[in-house]
Write a protein that holds these residues in place. Structure first.
Motif, PDB file in Angstrom:
ATOM      1  N   THR A 194       7.480 -88.284   5.809  1.00 44.22           N
ATOM      2  CA  THR A 194       8.645 -89.060   5.376  1.00 44.22           C
ATOM      3  C   THR A 194       8.560 -90.538   5.721  1.00 44.22           C
ATOM      4  O   THR A 194       9.353 -91.327   5.209  1.00 44.22           O
ATOM      5  CB  THR A 194       9.921 -88.474   6.005  1.00 44.22           C
ATOM      6  OG1 THR A 194       9.775 -88.422   7.441  1.00 44.22           O
ATOM      7  CG2 THR A 194      10.183 -87.069   5.474  1.00 44.22           C
ATOM      8  N   LEU A 195       7.617 -90.920   6.577  1.00 46.33           N
ATOM      9  CA  LEU A 195       7.453 -92.337   6.890  1.00 46.33           C
ATOM     10  C   LEU A 195       7.049 -93.110   5.636  1.00 46.33           C
ATOM     11  O   LEU A 195       6.313 -92.591   4.788  1.00 46.33           O
ATOM     12  CB  LEU A 195       6.355 -92.520   7.943  1.00 46.33           C
ATOM     13  CG  LEU A 195       6.757 -92.465   9.424  1.00 46.33           C
ATOM     14  CD1 LEU A 195       5.502 -92.593  10.274  1.00 46.33           C
ATOM     15  CD2 LEU A 195       7.741 -93.547   9.773  1.00 46.33           C
ATOM     16  N   PRO A 196       7.512 -94.346   5.483  1.00 48.96           N
ATOM     17  CA  PRO A 196       6.974 -95.179   4.390  1.00 48.96           C
ATOM     18  C   PRO A 196       5.497 -95.436   4.607  1.00 48.96           C
ATOM     19  O   PRO A 196       4.985 -95.326   5.725  1.00 48.96           O
ATOM     20  CB  PRO A 196       7.810 -96.464   4.485  1.00 48.96           C
ATOM     21  CG  PRO A 196       8.348 -96.475   5.881  1.00 48.96           C
ATOM     22  CD  PRO A 196       8.541 -95.047   6.269  1.00 48.96           C
ATOM     23  N   TRP A 197       4.794 -95.786   3.511  1.00 45.06           N
ATOM     24  CA  TRP A 197       3.352 -95.958   3.593  1.00 45.06           C
ATOM     25  C   TRP A 197       2.962 -97.014   4.623  1.00 45.06           C
ATOM     26  O   TRP A 197       1.950 -96.872   5.322  1.00 45.06           O
ATOM     27  CB  TRP A 197       2.783 -96.319   2.221  1.00 45.06           C
ATOM     28  CG  TRP A 197       2.467 -95.120   1.394  1.00 45.06           C
ATOM     29  CD1 TRP A 197       3.166 -94.636   0.328  1.00 45.06           C
ATOM     30  CD2 TRP A 197       1.365 -94.227   1.583  1.00 45.06           C
ATOM     31  NE1 TRP A 197       2.565 -93.504  -0.158  1.00 45.06           N
ATOM     32  CE2 TRP A 197       1.460 -93.230   0.576  1.00 45.06           C
ATOM     33  CE3 TRP A 197       0.311 -94.176   2.485  1.00 45.06           C
ATOM     34  CZ2 TRP A 197       0.540 -92.199   0.471  1.00 45.06           C
ATOM     35  CZ3 TRP A 197      -0.609 -93.148   2.376  1.00 45.06           C
ATOM     36  CH2 TRP A 197      -0.498 -92.174   1.375  1.00 45.06           C
ATOM     37  N   SER A 198       3.736 -98.079   4.728  1.00 45.44           N
ATOM     38  CA  SER A 198       3.415 -99.115   5.718  1.00 45.44           C
ATOM     39  C   SER A 198       3.486 -98.554   7.129  1.00 45.44           C
ATOM     40  O   SER A 198       2.583 -98.774   7.951  1.00 45.44           O
ATOM     41  CB  SER A 198       4.368-100.295   5.564  1.00 45.44           C
ATOM     42  OG  SER A 198       5.722 -99.862   5.715  1.00 45.44           O
ATOM     43  N   ARG A 204       0.917 -86.568   0.887  1.00 50.21           N
ATOM     44  CA  ARG A 204       1.783 -87.679   0.519  1.00 50.21           C
ATOM     45  C   ARG A 204       1.540 -88.115  -0.925  1.00 50.21           C
ATOM     46  O   ARG A 204       2.478 -88.399  -1.662  1.00 50.21           O
ATOM     47  CB  ARG A 204       1.553 -88.863   1.467  1.00 50.21           C
ATOM     48  CG  ARG A 204       2.021 -88.607   2.897  1.00 50.21           C
ATOM     49  CD  ARG A 204       1.680 -89.780   3.782  1.00 50.21           C
ATOM     50  NE  ARG A 204       2.387 -90.980   3.367  1.00 50.21           N
ATOM     51  CZ  ARG A 204       3.572 -91.370   3.841  1.00 50.21           C
ATOM     52  NH1 ARG A 204       4.171 -90.670   4.785  1.00 50.21           N
ATOM     53  NH2 ARG A 204       4.151 -92.466   3.403  1.00 50.21           N
ATOM     54  N   THR A 236       7.587 -86.804  -7.307  1.00 48.45           N
ATOM     55  CA  THR A 236       8.828 -87.567  -7.207  1.00 48.45           C
ATOM     56  C   THR A 236       9.320 -87.898  -8.605  1.00 48.45           C
ATOM     57  O   THR A 236       8.527 -88.073  -9.542  1.00 48.45           O
ATOM     58  CB  THR A 236       8.632 -88.869  -6.421  1.00 48.45           C
ATOM     59  OG1 THR A 236       7.595 -89.643  -7.042  1.00 48.45           O
ATOM     60  CG2 THR A 236       8.246 -88.573  -4.970  1.00 48.45           C
ATOM     61  N   ARG A 238      11.423 -90.588 -10.806  1.00 50.81           N
ATOM     62  CA  ARG A 238      11.986 -91.938 -10.851  1.00 50.81           C
ATOM     63  C   ARG A 238      13.172 -91.932 -11.815  1.00 50.81           C
ATOM     64  O   ARG A 238      13.073 -92.354 -12.969  1.00 50.81           O
ATOM     65  CB  ARG A 238      10.928 -92.959 -11.265  1.00 50.81           C
ATOM     66  CG  ARG A 238       9.813 -93.160 -10.249  1.00 50.81           C
ATOM     67  CD  ARG A 238       8.984 -94.373 -10.595  1.00 50.81           C
ATOM     68  NE  ARG A 238       9.798 -95.587 -10.601  1.00 50.81           N
ATOM     69  CZ  ARG A 238       9.364 -96.772 -11.024  1.00 50.81           C
ATOM     70  NH1 ARG A 238       8.136 -96.891 -11.483  1.00 50.81           N
ATOM     71  NH2 ARG A 238      10.162 -97.816 -10.994  1.00 50.81           N
TER      72      ARG A 238
END
Length: 304
Positions: A50-54, A141, A146, A148
């Motif tokens: 769930t962390l953003p890619w950064s 990931r 997903t 949109r």
């Protein structure tokens, strides 16, 4: 001998659960205490997904550097155990660890003691496991489907076919199609039962059309407010007083990846406007071609 009933034993794990406070603001739940770091680290797999890619890349880089630093210290503890490495040089041991962990093996530095070979063996095994885990996480990931789907910022209550109707707007932001799309809407609000007990009750909002064989461009979700509707007889003030929230769920099959996708959006009482209409987003060119201008997707105008 008298029998004394024992007190029921509680699960020890339940005693360690953190206390949380639940607040409802504009109909949305705000759980205080569930976002603490220790609760995230109890489920590291979910955290890494769930962390953003950064954040994911920064965390992986930090773990990678820390792992090599630990093994570098272990090599330093063995004294002069790496051939062609400067004695006592942390940098040489660190880069030797990088080569070992990634199975590079340039040959410039190599172990020359039994202690060093043992550490190299442990690090090589750790490197194999780490590469497999990181590859699996990255694939999970990337492969996670997903949708949109864009929802209008507000919902409106306006006459439609002579009946007050709740209307909201959705759009497929991708150029492909969502097949067998299903849309469901729910009304959630605070109520007090006849026994004077507080309850957060959920009602189904029956849409005029809740399915579409192919969701390509836009879709208006409409719920007629008749006598059977849970919205019948309500006002803007009563929606705010009861912390009413309308939740919309959209599911379907993405034709590109052939997997199920889903999207969700919540409308609070303050995001439901009365006696407005959506600005039209479908236009026609001089040649007779029709097109959609998404610049006006969220715009509404008051009824005359």
């Amino acid at each position: 001998m008298k029998f004394r009933p024992q007190k029921p034993l509680r699960d020890q794990r339940q005693r360690r659960l953190p206390r949380v406070n639940i607040k409802i603001r504009d109909g949305k739940f705000q759980i205080m205490g569930m976002n603490t770091w220790y609760s995230y680290w109890r489920d590291p797999y979910h955290l890494l997904l769930t962390l953003p890619w950064s954040g994911f890349l920064v965390l992986i880089a930090a773990i990678y550097l820390a792992t090599n630093a630990i093994f570098a210290l272990l090599y330093l503890a063995g004294g002069d155990c790496v051939e062609k490495a400067r004695p006592g040089s942390f940098l040489d041991m660190f880069f030797f660890s990088v080569q070992t962990l990634a199975s590079i093996g340039y040959g410039a530095m190599y172990p020359k003691t039994t202690y060093c070979n043992i550490i190299v063996t442990i690090e090589a095994m750790a490197g194999l496991v780490a590469i497999a885990v990181m590859t699996g996480l990255a694939f999970a990931r990337f492969s996670r489907p997903t949708a949109r789907v864009m929802f209008s910022r507000v919902a409106i209550i306006t006459p439609h076919e002579g009946m007050p109707t709740l209307i909201f707007r959705t759009a497929n932001q991708r150029g492909n199609q969502i097949l067998e799309a299903q849309m469901q809407a729910y009304l959630i609000r605070d109520e007090v039962t006849k026994e004077q007990e507080f309850i957060r009750r959920i009602y189904d909002l029956h849409l005029i059309r809740n399915n579409s064989p192919s969701f390509t461009l836009t879709w208006l979700g409409m719920h007629a407010i008749d006598e059977s509707s849970p919205l019948y007889g309500i006002s803007a003030e009563s929606l705010i007083e009861t912390n009413t929230m309308i939740t919309v769920l959209l599911t379907g099959i993405d034709e590109t990846i052939a997997q199920s996708v889903h999207a969700r959006h919540d409308y609070t009482a303050r995001e439901i406007l009365w006696n407005y209409r959506f600005v039209d987003v479908i236009y026609r060119t001089a040649e007779g071609h029709r097109y959609i201008d998404y610049n006006f997707f969220h715009d509404v105008s008051p009824l005359d």
